[in-house]
Design a protein around this motif. Structure first.
Motif, short mmCIF file in Angstrom:
data_model
loop_
_atom_site.label_atom_id
_atom_site.label_comp_id
_atom_site.label_asym_id
_atom_site.label_seq_id
_atom_site.Cartn_x
_atom_site.Cartn_y
_atom_site.Cartn_z
N VAL A 107 63.25 29.11 39.33
CA VAL A 107 62.56 29.60 38.13
C VAL A 107 60.59 30.00 38.55
CG1 VAL A 107 61.63 29.23 36.29
CG2 VAL A 107 64.17 28.78 35.71
N ASP A 108 60.77 28.32 39.08
CA ASP A 108 59.14 28.75 39.88
C ASP A 108 59.02 29.45 40.39
OD1 ASP A 108 56.36 27.34 40.16
OD2 ASP A 108 57.28 26.82 41.86
N ALA A 109 59.81 29.83 41.67
CA ALA A 109 60.13 31.68 42.60
C ALA A 109 59.55 32.84 42.04
CB ALA A 109 60.75 31.53 43.07
N SER A 110 60.15 32.74 40.90
CA SER A 110 60.64 34.11 39.38
C SER A 110 59.18 33.76 38.88
CB SER A 110 61.69 33.94 38.73
OG SER A 110 61.73 34.77 37.89
N ASN A 111 58.84 32.66 38.55
CA ASN A 111 57.97 33.16 37.90
C ASN A 111 55.91 33.14 38.41
OD1 ASN A 111 58.32 32.24 34.97
ND2 ASN A 111 58.05 30.10 36.33
N GLU A 112 56.26 32.59 40.07
CA GLU A 112 54.56 33.31 40.99
C GLU A 112 55.51 34.68 40.83
OE1 GLU A 112 52.88 31.32 42.28
OE2 GLU A 112 53.17 29.99 40.78
N GLU A 113 56.09 35.16 41.31
CA GLU A 113 56.47 37.13 41.71
C GLU A 113 55.21 37.62 40.92
OE1 GLU A 113 60.60 37.82 43.01
OE2 GLU A 113 60.86 36.50 44.43
N ALA A 114 56.22 37.35 39.38
CA ALA A 114 56.34 38.32 37.47
C ALA A 114 54.36 37.57 37.93
CB ALA A 114 57.11 37.10 36.58
N ASN A 115 53.82 36.60 38.05
CA ASN A 115 52.55 36.21 37.99
C ASN A 115 51.46 37.28 39.45
OD1 ASN A 115 50.01 34.80 37.34
ND2 ASN A 115 50.56 33.28 38.75
N ALA A 116 52.51 37.47 40.61
CA ALA A 116 52.02 38.12 41.73
C ALA A 116 51.39 39.51 40.76
CB ALA A 116 52.86 37.99 43.47
N LEU A 117 52.63 39.76 40.77
CA LEU A 117 52.47 41.38 39.82
C LEU A 117 51.97 41.82 38.21
CD1 LEU A 117 56.21 41.95 39.80
CD2 LEU A 117 55.03 42.99 41.04
N LEU A 118 51.64 40.61 37.79
CA LEU A 118 50.99 40.63 36.98
C LEU A 118 49.64 40.64 37.11
CD1 LEU A 118 52.51 38.39 34.27
CD2 LEU A 118 52.16 40.75 33.84
N HIS A 119 49.13 39.89 38.07
CA HIS A 119 47.47 39.56 38.70
C HIS A 119 47.99 41.22 39.65
CE1 HIS A 119 44.34 38.31 40.54
NE2 HIS A 119 45.10 38.56 41.73
N ASN A 120 48.02 41.61 40.33
CA ASN A 120 47.84 42.78 41.03
C ASN A 120 47.61 43.89 39.84
OD1 ASN A 120 48.18 41.98 43.60
ND2 ASN A 120 50.20 42.63 43.55
N ALA A 121 48.77 44.25 38.78
CA ALA A 121 48.70 45.03 37.66
C ALA A 121 46.87 45.29 36.96
CB ALA A 121 49.88 45.11 36.09
N ARG A 122 47.15 43.68 36.70
CA ARG A 122 45.40 43.56 36.57
C ARG A 122 43.70 44.37 37.09
NH1 ARG A 122 46.13 37.67 35.11
NH2 ARG A 122 47.46 37.95 33.61
N PHE A 123 44.68 44.14 38.24
CA PHE A 123 43.49 44.73 39.58
C PHE A 123 43.31 46.14 39.29
CE2 PHE A 123 42.74 45.55 43.73
CZ PHE A 123 41.15 45.22 43.96
N LEU A 124 44.29 46.87 39.54
CA LEU A 124 44.88 48.22 39.30
C LEU A 124 44.09 48.37 38.03
CD1 LEU A 124 48.46 49.08 40.83
CD2 LEU A 124 45.99 49.08 41.90
N LEU A 125 44.31 47.93 36.81
CA LEU A 125 43.43 48.26 35.34
C LEU A 125 42.42 48.49 35.59
CD1 LEU A 125 46.72 46.57 33.04
CD2 LEU A 125 45.86 49.39 33.92
N HIS A 126 42.28 47.38 36.07
CA HIS A 126 40.21 47.39 36.02
C HIS A 126 39.69 47.84 36.88
CE1 HIS A 126 39.54 43.57 33.60
NE2 HIS A 126 40.72 43.03 34.46
N GLN A 127 40.42 48.66 38.34
CA GLN A 127 40.25 49.65 39.36
C GLN A 127 40.71 50.70 38.85
OE1 GLN A 127 39.53 48.96 42.43
NE2 GLN A 127 39.11 47.32 42.57
N SER A 128 41.22 50.69 38.15
CA SER A 128 41.26 52.41 37.77
C SER A 128 40.75 53.11 35.63
CB SER A 128 42.56 53.25 37.25
OG SER A 128 43.53 52.44 35.88
#
Length: 131
Positions: A107-128
């Motif tokens: 569960v922790d590994a899955s949460n870390e993956e989801a958190n990394a995806l969300l972080h990347n998505a936020r970064f891309l949203l702020h960039q665009s």
């Protein structure tokens, strides 16, 4: 009284005493006196009764000894069974907790993956986003 015997028993009695040694009082045991008891052996009937009682004592002692041995063996078997059962319970509980730890790590590994995806998505949203 021609078939009877005299039995002589010697018994020593001890008496406590206090002896003074220097400034200290020390308790000691002194031999007081010797007492001789003469017992007359009983009739044949009495001797037979005593012999039967002594046989009962011997049988009872043997029974108690057998019961003690039987009880010790029973407790030993119960102790072994208890120990084996406790080991099984411990093993099962440890396996259960290890499985929970494994699931928590998944569960922790899955949460870390989801958190990394969300972080990347936020970064891309702020960039665009237009400034």
């Amino acid at each position: 009284m021609d078939n009877q015997e005299d039995i002589e028993v010697v018994r020593k009695r001890m008496k406590p005493a206090t002896v003074k040694k220097g400034d200290e009082e020390v308790d000691v045991v002194q031999e007081e006196d010797t007492e001789t008891i003469v017992a007359v052996a009983g009739s044949e009937e009495m001797e037979l009764s005593i012999a039967r009682l002594l046989e009962r004592i011997e049988r009872f002692t043997q029974q108690v000894s057998e019961l003690l041995e039987s009880g010790k063996n029973l407790f030993k078997e119960l102790s072994n069974e208890f120990e084996e059962r406790m080991i099984i319970i411990h093993k099962e509980q440890i396996e259960k907790w290890q499985e929970e730890i494994y699931e928590l790590r998944l569960v922790d590994a899955s949460n870390e993956e989801a958190n990394a995806l969300l972080h990347n998505a936020r970064f891309l949203l702020h960039q665009s986003a237009p400034m």
